[in-house]
Design an enzyme around this catalytic site. Structure first.
Site, short mmCIF file in Angstrom:
data_model
loop_
_atom_site.label_atom_id
_atom_site.label_comp_id
_atom_site.label_asym_id
_atom_site.label_seq_id
_atom_site.Cartn_x
_atom_site.Cartn_y
_atom_site.Cartn_z
N ARG A 28 0.83 -1.22 0.00
CA ARG A 28 0.00 0.00 0.00
C ARG A 28 0.86 1.26 0.00
O ARG A 28 0.48 2.26 0.61
CB ARG A 28 -0.95 0.02 1.21
CG ARG A 28 -2.03 -1.03 1.17
CD ARG A 28 -3.23 -0.52 0.38
NE ARG A 28 -4.21 -1.58 0.23
CZ ARG A 28 -5.34 -1.67 0.94
NH1 ARG A 28 -5.61 -0.79 1.85
NH2 ARG A 28 -6.17 -2.65 0.71
N ARG A 32 -3.66 6.33 1.09
CA ARG A 32 -4.21 7.51 1.76
C ARG A 32 -3.27 8.23 2.72
O ARG A 32 -3.54 9.35 3.11
CB ARG A 32 -5.49 7.12 2.51
CG ARG A 32 -6.67 6.97 1.58
CD ARG A 32 -7.77 6.20 2.25
NE ARG A 32 -7.31 4.85 2.55
CZ ARG A 32 -8.02 3.94 3.17
NH1 ARG A 32 -9.22 4.22 3.62
NH2 ARG A 32 -7.53 2.74 3.39
N ARG A 41 -7.09 11.36 -5.78
CA ARG A 41 -8.37 10.66 -5.61
C ARG A 41 -9.53 11.66 -5.61
O ARG A 41 -10.58 11.39 -6.19
CB ARG A 41 -8.37 9.84 -4.33
CG ARG A 41 -9.57 8.91 -4.27
CD ARG A 41 -9.70 8.19 -2.96
NE ARG A 41 -9.88 9.12 -1.86
CZ ARG A 41 -10.07 8.75 -0.60
NH1 ARG A 41 -10.09 7.47 -0.28
NH2 ARG A 41 -10.24 9.64 0.34
N ASP A 78 -6.64 -2.95 -7.39
CA ASP A 78 -7.21 -3.60 -6.21
C ASP A 78 -7.44 -5.06 -6.51
O ASP A 78 -7.58 -5.43 -7.68
CB ASP A 78 -8.53 -2.93 -5.80
CG ASP A 78 -8.86 -3.25 -4.36
OD1 ASP A 78 -8.33 -2.58 -3.46
OD2 ASP A 78 -9.62 -4.21 -4.12
N TYR A 155 -14.96 -11.83 -0.17
CA TYR A 155 -15.70 -10.58 -0.46
C TYR A 155 -16.96 -10.89 -1.28
O TYR A 155 -18.03 -10.32 -1.03
CB TYR A 155 -14.80 -9.59 -1.19
CG TYR A 155 -13.71 -9.05 -0.28
CD1 TYR A 155 -13.96 -8.00 0.60
CD2 TYR A 155 -12.44 -9.65 -0.24
CE1 TYR A 155 -12.99 -7.54 1.47
CE2 TYR A 155 -11.47 -9.19 0.63
CZ TYR A 155 -11.74 -8.14 1.48
OH TYR A 155 -10.78 -7.70 2.35
#
Ligand code: CP3
Length: 355
Positions: A28, A32, A41, A78, A155
């Site tokens: 990552r 963020r 973003r 992703d 998921y």
């Protein structure tokens, strides 16, 4: 010929070849915690817009490399691009994580799922790979990736993130054939997807099995490892005269490293709950190891980060075959200066491991 990147430490370390210092990248690394990522973003409008627009995916892939002297770029994307392309209604709600509008829970649901063609439905990823390779200009290698079939299935079945995995375990113990049919489809889709990433220029690959560690040892072998093994066996392992190394990472899989090494993967990701010295003994030099600083260390002051980096390097010990990384992804609250301290500490302390 596919000329090797100017900085080929990562590729060499993954193949257990000698290096001058331990290569470092961070799970990552584009995310963020970087203000420039948050700005891109915001401009894109959403995380999914970032992933599906090659120019923006390329821009954020390169951001951490402009700040830190990292030894690899990782494709910005992703693990849920495959479900997205399967048309199950994927969305990301801020602060809530992924949501799947039409979860997969029955044999009929599985039968109706398409296997996406990477060159059409996942074209945006393949285009991002080519564009990033072009923009990198051979400075560092580019890692491609996908989720493991088991992790992506959690998921699809749960409809999003989960704490207890009640629904997928209900399938696993109550209707194992349905779960196998789903995993089989995901393995097919993932293999096509990863081979397309390699054809477009990915120079190494990582399979993220974030949730393999919630399984019993027997269920791990049957429902996660077996499908990762199938993918490893089907991958293009050599492109334009260069070996394309593959890394398997099961979070919480420290007890199963020996079996994971048996899949034919070149390297294994290790989380912070396993000692690298023990992992090295368990796998007997058959694979390289990647990891395993506790991501929480990045909240500590730089002097502590440096000590903990030293501890991880010492735990692996001397010799080739180590790729420095966290044991899981960097969290959004981390100060980018602390990531800079981590990278600097690896650069300063690791040459001693390679003399
Ligand atoms: O490492 C990198 O820099 C490459 C990019 C990358 C992302 N996701 C970007 C992302 C990679 C390799 C992933 C893999 C991924 N995605 C995993 C496996 C690794 C892991 O962390 O365990 C998993 C389980 C996912 C699924 C996923 N994506 C979740 C559960 C979430 C929401 C939780 C969260 O962290 O927000 C995402 C969103 C996501 N993927 C973000 C990023 C940068 C944050 C989205 C945002 O900008 O709001």
């Amino acid at each position: 010929m596919n000329t090797p990147p100017a900085n080929d430490r990562l590729l060499r370390a993954l193949l257990r070849q000698p290096v001058d210092r331990t290569p470092v990248w961070i799970m990552r690394q584009a995310g963020r915690y970087l203000p420039e990522y948050r700005a891109t973003r915001a401009r894109a409008g959403s995380f999914l817009a970032l992933c599906t627009t090659p120019e923006l995916a390329c821009e954020v892939t390169l951001q951490p490399l402009q700040r830190f002297p990292l030894d690899a770029a990782i494709l910005f994307s992703d693990i849920l691009t495959i479900p997205y392309a399967m048309g199950v209604g994927l969305s990301f709600e801020t602060g809530e994580g992924p949501k799947i509008e039409r979860p997969i829970r029955s044999a009929a649901d599985v039968a109706a799922l398409p296997v996406p063609d990477p060159h059409t439905e996942l074209r945006f990823v393949i285009d991002a790979v080519s564009l990033i390779r072009r923009e990198l200009g051979g400075r560092v290698p580019l890692l491609g990736f996908a989720g493991s079939p088991w992790t992506v299935a959690t998921y699809l079945v749960e409809g999003g993130s989960s704490r207890d995995f009640v629904r997928i375990k209900h399938l696993l113990y109550g209707a194992p054939a349905t779960l196998h049919a789903l995993l089989d489809k995901l393995a097919q889709a993932t293999l096509l997807y990863l081979n397309a990433q390699i054809a477009a220029g990915a120079q190494a690959l990582m399979l993220f099995d974030t949730w393999g560690g919630v399984l019993t040892p027997a269920a791990y072998r049957e429902f996660s490892l077996a499908y990762m093994q199938r993918i490893v066996a089907g991958l293009t392992r050599e492109r334009a005269g260069a070996r394309v190394p593959v890394i398997l990472f099961t979070k919480g899989g420290g007890a199963w490293l020996e079996r994971m090494a048996g899949t034919g993967a070149d390297a294994l990701g290790v989380d912070w709950t396993t000692d690298l010295a023990a992992a090295r003994r368990q796998t007997g030099g058959r694979v390289a190891l990647q990891g395993n600083l506790d991501p929480a260390v990045l909240r500590a002051p730089p002097a502590v980060i440096r000590d903990e980096v030293g501890r991880v390097l010492a735990s692996y010990g001397p010799g080739p075959g180590h790729v420095f990384n966290l044991g899981h992804g960097v969290t959004p609250d981390v100060d980018p200066e602390h990531v800079a301290a981590l990278v600097a500490a690896v650069q300063e302390l690791s040459p001693a491991c390679h003399r």
